[in-house]
Design a protein around this motif. Sequence first.
Motif, PDB file in Angstrom:
ATOM      1  N   UNK A 241       0.849  -1.196   0.000  1.00 42.99           N
ATOM      2  CA  UNK A 241       0.000   0.000   0.000  1.00 42.99           C
ATOM      3  C   UNK A 241       0.883   1.245   0.000  1.00 42.99           C
ATOM      4  N   UNK A 242       0.545   2.202  -0.839  1.00 41.94           N
ATOM      5  CA  UNK A 242       1.209   3.502  -0.845  1.00 41.94           C
ATOM      6  C   UNK A 242       0.396   4.454   0.011  1.00 41.94           C
ATOM      7  N   UNK A 243       1.025   5.062   1.015  1.00 40.90           N
ATOM      8  CA  UNK A 243       0.320   5.969   1.916  1.00 40.90           C
ATOM      9  C   UNK A 243       0.852   7.386   1.727  1.00 40.90           C
ATOM     10  N   UNK A 244      -0.049   8.364   1.889  1.00 41.83           N
ATOM     11  CA  UNK A 244       0.329   9.764   1.715  1.00 41.83           C
ATOM     12  C   UNK A 244      -0.682  10.626   2.440  1.00 41.83           C
ATOM     13  N   UNK A 245      -0.379  11.918   2.536  1.00 38.11           N
ATOM     14  CA  UNK A 245      -1.247  12.869   3.229  1.00 38.11           C
ATOM     15  C   UNK A 245      -1.520  14.063   2.338  1.00 38.11           C
ATOM     16  N   UNK A 246      -2.590  14.800   2.641  1.00 34.95           N
ATOM     17  CA  UNK A 246      -2.845  16.039   1.910  1.00 34.95           C
ATOM     18  C   UNK A 246      -2.299  17.216   2.716  1.00 34.95           C
ATOM     19  N   UNK A 247      -2.618  18.427   2.302  1.00 31.87           N
ATOM     20  CA  UNK A 247      -2.057  19.610   2.955  1.00 31.87           C
ATOM     21  C   UNK A 247      -3.057  20.281   3.883  1.00 31.87           C
ATOM     22  N   UNK A 248      -4.043  19.528   4.337  1.00 30.28           N
ATOM     23  CA  UNK A 248      -5.021  20.090   5.265  1.00 30.28           C
ATOM     24  C   UNK A 248      -6.021  21.026   4.624  1.00 30.28           C
ATOM     25  N   UNK A 249      -6.192  20.922   3.312  1.00 27.41           N
ATOM     26  CA  UNK A 249      -7.176  21.744   2.621  1.00 27.41           C
ATOM     27  C   UNK A 249      -6.665  23.088   2.155  1.00 27.41           C
ATOM     28  N   UNK A 250      -5.362  23.350   2.283  1.00 29.34           N
ATOM     29  CA  UNK A 250      -4.828  24.654   1.853  1.00 29.34           C
ATOM     30  C   UNK A 250      -5.015  24.868   0.360  1.00 29.34           C
ATOM     31  N   UNK A 251      -4.807  23.810  -0.420  1.00 32.37           N
ATOM     32  CA  UNK A 251      -4.984  23.933  -1.867  1.00 32.37           C
ATOM     33  C   UNK A 251      -6.382  23.528  -2.302  1.00 32.37           C
ATOM     34  N   UNK A 252      -7.202  23.020  -1.371  1.00 32.45           N
ATOM     35  CA  UNK A 252      -8.585  22.683  -1.675  1.00 32.45           C
ATOM     36  C   UNK A 252      -8.770  21.365  -2.387  1.00 32.45           C
ATOM     37  N   UNK A 253      -7.726  20.878  -3.033  1.00 36.40           N
ATOM     38  CA  UNK A 253      -7.865  19.685  -3.852  1.00 36.40           C
ATOM     39  C   UNK A 253      -6.511  18.987  -3.957  1.00 36.40           C
ATOM     40  N   UNK A 254      -6.538  17.666  -3.904  1.00 32.25           N
ATOM     41  CA  UNK A 254      -5.328  16.874  -4.030  1.00 32.25           C
ATOM     42  C   UNK A 254      -5.464  15.970  -5.240  1.00 32.25           C
ATOM     43  N   UNK A 255      -4.521  16.085  -6.169  1.00 34.29           N
ATOM     44  CA  UNK A 255      -4.520  15.278  -7.386  1.00 34.29           C
ATOM     45  C   UNK A 255      -3.238  14.452  -7.437  1.00 34.29           C
ATOM     46  N   UNK A 256      -3.393  13.173  -7.672  1.00 38.99           N
ATOM     47  CA  UNK A 256      -2.231  12.304  -7.833  1.00 38.99           C
ATOM     48  C   UNK A 256      -2.442  11.461  -9.083  1.00 38.99           C
TER      49      UNK A 256
END
Length: 345
Positions: A241-256
Amino acid sequence: MPSNELYYKILGVMDRNFTAIYFLMCVSALFLAALAFVSCEKIIELPTVSGGGRLYVECFPSDGTDTTFVYVSGTRPVGKNTVVRDLTGVSVAMSVNGRPSDIELRTVYRHQAVFYMVCPLCTGDEVALTVSAEGYPTVSSKSTVPEGPSFELDRELYGGNIRHYLSFTAPGDGLKSYYGVKMRGTLTYSHVSWSNGAPEYSVTETPMDLSFEAHNLSEMFTDNITGAKPIAVHFVNGGLMTVFEDDGGKSGRLDISLDVPYIRDRYDYTTLTDTLVRRCHYNLEVFSVSQEAYKFLNPKINYSLLAAGLVPPFMSTGNIDGGYGMLSCMGRSDTGWLANMEPIP
């Protein structure tokens, strides 16, 4: 040229001044070091026990998966000449919402054992785990299955691969969200034969090894890509499994994006009576991961501070009461088995 007496007096003054300056520099250095140690102070309660080891347990149940694995290891005290003994008399008990579940032993080798539970889970289920072994204190933990994450998916052919674009929308509460991604692939061989006058069908499925792709989750496509790092790969519930985190909503959207090999659908062979078709399918699984589990799977390491001896290395105590490791349920969402790009009928 000063006299010898005056010369030595001057040297004495210089020596006293240098000594004072050196003393002040040493005091300042010690003061700064003390501030560094105070500011970096970290108190960790370890479940140590004199004369023996503790059990280490890993278990990551999730909904939408019928099999849950439990990994058990025996540990020994650091710095003692303790012989690593085999794990004997090991027993694992699991319950879901207070009801005991059947659990079976899969493998045991020396000081390690793997158990599995076949029980579908749902959002909101509470999983309780108790593990014991001869010569070790009994350990336990509990966890509740959260909801799976919401995401959008798009795909395209890209340089001989299928590139999967995943988009997550931040919940807007200012808190970071943590995710896990698994990709499963399968080759399906469908055979039909008319040799006996009527069609006879058979289907064979072969799982694909995507461990290389799991280690190569592509760079984050966000305005603030640092908010989606660091990335780590860990063996979770039977697969990478690849695990990661977002930035707490600062950019509003996370794209990978995630690339997997593009293996074309094709007719392996066709005769007057037989046809064999190979098709490739992928299933993308996305998990919501607790902050506690994320820090366990992806502990932060500051190599500069580590070299100075100011932080403990790789310290992740987990949530196993009386031992080490982690029991943490994950919420699962998936795409289902996706048809291949440019599929054949």
